[in-house]
Design a protein around this motif. Structure first.
Motif, mmCIF file in Angstrom:
data_model
loop_
_atom_site.group_PDB
_atom_site.id
_atom_site.type_symbol
_atom_site.label_atom_id
_atom_site.label_comp_id
_atom_site.label_asym_id
_atom_site.label_seq_id
_atom_site.Cartn_x
_atom_site.Cartn_y
_atom_site.Cartn_z
ATOM 1 N N LEU A 1 9.016 8.581 0.714
ATOM 2 C CA LEU A 1 8.006 8.410 -0.752
ATOM 3 C C LEU A 1 8.402 7.370 -1.511
ATOM 4 N N ALA A 2 9.712 7.046 -1.440
ATOM 5 C CA ALA A 2 10.112 5.736 -2.338
ATOM 6 C C ALA A 2 9.857 4.352 -1.706
ATOM 7 N N GLU A 3 9.602 4.251 -0.363
ATOM 8 C CA GLU A 3 9.025 3.083 0.368
ATOM 9 C C GLU A 3 7.511 3.267 0.245
ATOM 10 N N TYR A 4 6.936 4.089 0.288
ATOM 11 C CA TYR A 4 5.423 4.253 0.035
ATOM 12 C C TYR A 4 5.044 3.952 -1.352
ATOM 13 N N ILE A 5 5.691 4.382 -2.567
ATOM 14 C CA ILE A 5 5.487 3.884 -3.807
ATOM 15 C C ILE A 5 5.878 2.381 -4.129
ATOM 16 N N ARG A 6 6.650 1.950 -3.482
ATOM 17 C CA ARG A 6 7.442 0.510 -3.717
ATOM 18 C C ARG A 6 6.463 -0.313 -3.298
ATOM 19 N N ARG A 7 5.652 0.103 -2.225
ATOM 20 C CA ARG A 7 4.483 -0.708 -1.605
ATOM 21 C C ARG A 7 3.060 -0.856 -2.315
ATOM 22 N N GLN A 8 3.006 0.269 -3.309
ATOM 23 C CA GLN A 8 1.661 0.121 -4.016
ATOM 24 C C GLN A 8 1.315 -1.087 -5.044
ATOM 25 N N ARG A 9 0.121 -1.463 -5.059
ATOM 26 C CA ARG A 9 -0.370 -2.576 -5.958
ATOM 27 C C ARG A 9 0.313 -2.489 -7.219
ATOM 28 N N TRP A 10 0.076 -1.287 -7.863
ATOM 29 C CA TRP A 10 0.373 -0.895 -9.554
ATOM 30 C C TRP A 10 1.776 -0.960 -9.416
ATOM 31 N N TRP A 11 2.539 -0.514 -8.472
ATOM 32 C CA TRP A 11 4.191 -0.653 -8.612
ATOM 33 C C TRP A 11 4.509 -1.836 -9.100
ATOM 34 N N LYS A 12 3.992 -2.895 -8.533
ATOM 35 C CA LYS A 12 4.524 -4.375 -8.482
ATOM 36 C C LYS A 12 4.318 -5.063 -10.013
ATOM 37 N N ARG A 13 3.289 -4.103 -10.783
ATOM 38 C CA ARG A 13 2.953 -4.850 -12.161
ATOM 39 C C ARG A 13 4.154 -4.726 -12.764
ATOM 40 N N ASN A 14 5.044 -3.570 -12.830
ATOM 41 C CA ASN A 14 6.267 -3.495 -13.654
ATOM 42 C C ASN A 14 7.367 -3.053 -13.027
ATOM 43 N N HIS A 15 7.355 -3.019 -11.675
ATOM 44 C CA HIS A 15 8.472 -2.782 -10.787
ATOM 45 C C HIS A 15 8.788 -1.205 -10.943
#
Length: 527
Positions: free
Chosen positions: A245-259
């Motif tokens: 789960l942690a790896e899946y979310i980390r790869r999402q586009r909107w995760w990268k907006r604010n880490h």
């Protein structure tokens, strides 16, 4: 033409204004032709026939104007049919919000790819955003992270079969004898994550446009998964789904907006079940809350770690009451204000093992059993009255004070059962409520509760010191807290409910927190 004129002169009442205008124009037209002499007898007969035909036609229109109106109506309906057919095609597929009972449509082979954007269905409104402080985007995770786990509901807990409890979006089985069977349910104490997800599916602050979102909800059924692996000796296997789960979310586009600073989880079990340490005591926990991506997120949990939970925020345990209307809430509150309290105090619970927990529990059970002013509902293993909502609330609604000793951990669902019953809670540890639920409970804990911190308390004597008028004020505050601590029915729109329930409060507080955090950072995208 003379025949036509004579007919008209004999029936003046049959002429409408439009008919008269038509006749006048026809008369002028034909009178202009009459001075032209026919060139032959045959041509004269032809003109005579034409005049007769015109006269007959004019007479028909004058005498029966409804034919003309019928033509107009037919033409109008024909145009309208064409508009309906070409402008509003009937083959457009209906768009409906997804259900948590449906599996995710993401391909497992593409589990690391960002989900495809859905049709722009936007139930969120300005009023909803104002109520909770912002808009929430709900990730559509692969089914194995949430609804897919329910396929083996009989294995979700090593101690009990969870199949009856995951029914009705996590509310469990309806309870009879408490009023409406659509309001009262035998809700499991560790099921908040499912109720949260079910509610967010139709929550008015939900947006399907991630670029508009203030918060990003990751609907992982971490508690249900953790309880299914408590006896797993292979630690890597126990942690596997959490790591995925942690790896899946980390790869999402909107995760990268604010880490991940604007992302959050909601968990139905205590933080201790997700914070295993290397070399520490192993009681079955995994390492979800110690994973670096999750540390960047906010975590809503029924019990936060009092010392290490800087990104953890306590939310209420679900009780049995899940109203759908404001009237149901107000009716229950008024009933609790008028309820006759026969007992000074009560305790619902069982003995515990462990030096500290066993000591206070044993003392509470002993003092309650010895007092004529206390009602004791002693619980045991297996089938027990303590698992029957009607039995639990029957005790608490008849008590002035409800004793809340720590359970297997600091907190217990019984705290929220007692508030639902209008029973003033009595705490023996600050971590049972005061350090846990600051978003939901008054800062001045003396206004709604009693704290007894002595190692050898004299419970009855302490409670008898409180004047009746103060008890009444405390009870009113407790009853006023009920809406904010209640999980309303997931099918209810909070914009129509009239109160902010537990999820509305959590979203509002979390939005404030995230906005403040991002402003202090001064970077990324400000929500």
């Amino acid at each position: 033409m003379s025949i036509l004129k004579s007919q008209i002169s004999q029936q003046p009442h049959s002429l409408s204004p439009s008919s008269f205008l038509f006749f006048s124009m026809s008369s002028r037209k034909h009178s202009s032709l009459s001075p032209v002499p026919p060139e032959s007898e045959t041509e004269a007969e032809t003109f005579k026939d034409k005049d007769a035909h015109v006269a007959a036609t004019t007479s028909l229109l004058v005498l029966k104007p409804h034919f003309k109106y019928a033509l107009y109506v037919f033409f109008f309906l024909f145009i309208w049919f064409l508009l309906l057919f070409f402008w509003f095609p009937s083959d457009r597929p209906p768009v409906s919000p997804p259900s948590i009972l449906q599996s995710s449509n993401l391909d497992v082979q593409n589990q690391w790819e960002e989900p495809e954007e859905k049709a722009p269905v936007e139930p969120a409104t300005k009023a909803a955003a104002e109520k909770t402080g912002g808009l929430v985007y709900v990730y559509e995770l692969p089914a194995k992270f949430n609804v897919g786990l329910l396929k083996e509901c009989d294995r979700l807990n090593v101690y009990t079969n969870m199949c009856p409890h995951v029914a009705n979006g996590g509310l469990g089985q309806p309870v009879s004898g408490m009023g409406s069977t659509t309001t009262w349910f035998a809700t499991h104490q560790f099921i908040a994550e499912m109720i949260f997800h079910a509610r967010m599916e139709n929550h008015p602050s939900r947006t399907r446009h991630p670029e508009k979102a203030d918060l990003f909800y990751v609907p992982f059924y971490g508690g249900l998964h953790a309880s299914s692996k408590f006896r797993e000796s292979d630690l890597a296997a126990r942690d596997a789904l959490a790591v995925e789960l942690a790896e899946y979310i980390r790869r999402q586009r909107w995760w990268k907006r604010n880490h991940g600073a604007d992302h959050f989880l909601a968990l139905g079990r205590t933080a201790w079940d997700f914070m295993r340490t290397d070399g520490g005591t192993d009681f079955g926990a995994n390492r979800l809350l110690r994973l670096p991506p999750v540390k960047n997120m906010s975590v809503l949990t029924v019990e936060r770690h009092p010392w290490e939970g800087s990104n953890q925020y306590g939310i209420p345990y679900p009780s049995y009451f899940h109203p759908s209307t404001s009237d149901e809430m107000l009716t229950w509150q008024n009933r609790m204000r008028l309820q006759r309290r026969l007992h000074l105090f009560s305790f619902v619970g069982a003995p515990r093992t462990g030096v500290e927990k066993a000591a206070i529990r044993d003392e509470i059970i002993h003092q309650c059993a010895e007092s004529a002013r206390c009602h004791l509902l002693k619980c045991g293993s297996g089938a027990s009255q303590c698992h029957e909502p009607t039995q639990v609330l029957n005790v608490m609604t008849r008590s002035e004070f409800c004793l809340q000793a720590a359970g297997d951990s600091f907190t217990r669902r019984s705290t929220f059962d007692s508030i639902l019953a209008g029973c003033i809670p009595v705490f023996f540890s600050p971590h049972t409520a005061y350090s846990q639920y600051s978003w939901f409970l008054p800062a001045d804990h003396k206004t709604y509760s009693v704290f007894i911190g002595d190692e050898n308390p004299r419970i009855e004597a302490e409670l008898l010191k409180i004047p009746n008028d103060q008890i009444q004020k405390m009870r009113n505050i407790v009853i006023d807290l009920i809406p904010n601590l209640t999980y309303i029915h997931p099918n209810t729109s909070s914009s129509d409910f009239g109160f902010a329930d537990a999820i509305d409060v959590a979203l509002g507080k979390l939005t404030e927190l995230v906005k403040s955090k991002l402003r202090r950072r001064g970077g990324g995208v400000t929500v």
